[in-house]
Design a protein around this motif. Structure first.
Motif: not given
Length: 152
Positions: A42-59, A61-69
């Motif tokens: 269960a903890y492994t599944r939680f951690w994998e989901g957290r990593c995927q959610w962080e990846s979505v958040s990072d992408y 944020r990158d698109i937002t920076r691109f739009c501001v530039v």
């Protein structure tokens, strides 16, 4: 019931005198290992989901920076639409993953999405996919591209 004196047997339940405590120990050990395995899974599944959610958040944020530039090239109306859709994407993804699309979720998305895009988002079966497709369409078709020395 109380444990009897002399031989350590149960005085109130005479038929339990012949039972061994070893099966209880074996089953208890097996159950504890199973519980540890399930908790670890269960903890492994939680951690994998957290990593995927962080990846979505990072992408996002990158698109937002691109739009501001590239604010001047995007234009204010496209920038607002893109910003609204970028804010709505994680909310729509969360609702989609939860598997529940009720009036409360529609109201939440209604506050985030531009009125131009709201009917399409609310009628889509896969709302995150619709939002991603709309973002792609805005960037590819609605932004006036300029050629310069860097784009060949």
């Amino acid at each position: 019931l109380r444990q009897g004196g002399g031989k350590g047997g149960w005085s109130g339940i005479p038929f339990l005198k012949g039972f061994s405590k070893q099966p209880h120990s074996i089953v208890g050990s097996a159950m504890s290992l199973l519980l540890v395995f399930r908790t670890n899974t269960a903890y492994t599944r939680f951690w994998e989901g957290r990593c995927q959610w962080e990846s979505v958040s990072d992408y996002l944020r990158d698109i937002t920076r691109f739009c501001v530039v590239y604010r001047a090239q995007l234009g204010e109306s496209n920038l607002k639409r893109i910003a609204d859709l970028l804010c709505a994407f994680p909310v729509a993804l969360k609702h989609h993953l939860e598997g529940f699309m009720g009036p409360d979720q529609e109201e939440e998305l209604g506050r985030l999405v531009d009125p131009l895009d709201l009917p399409g988002v609310l009628s889509a079966v896969n709302r995150p996919n619709y939002i991603a497709s709309t973002l792609m369409h805005i960037i590819v078709h609605d932004v006036a591209y300029q050629t310069d020395a860097w784009t060949v």
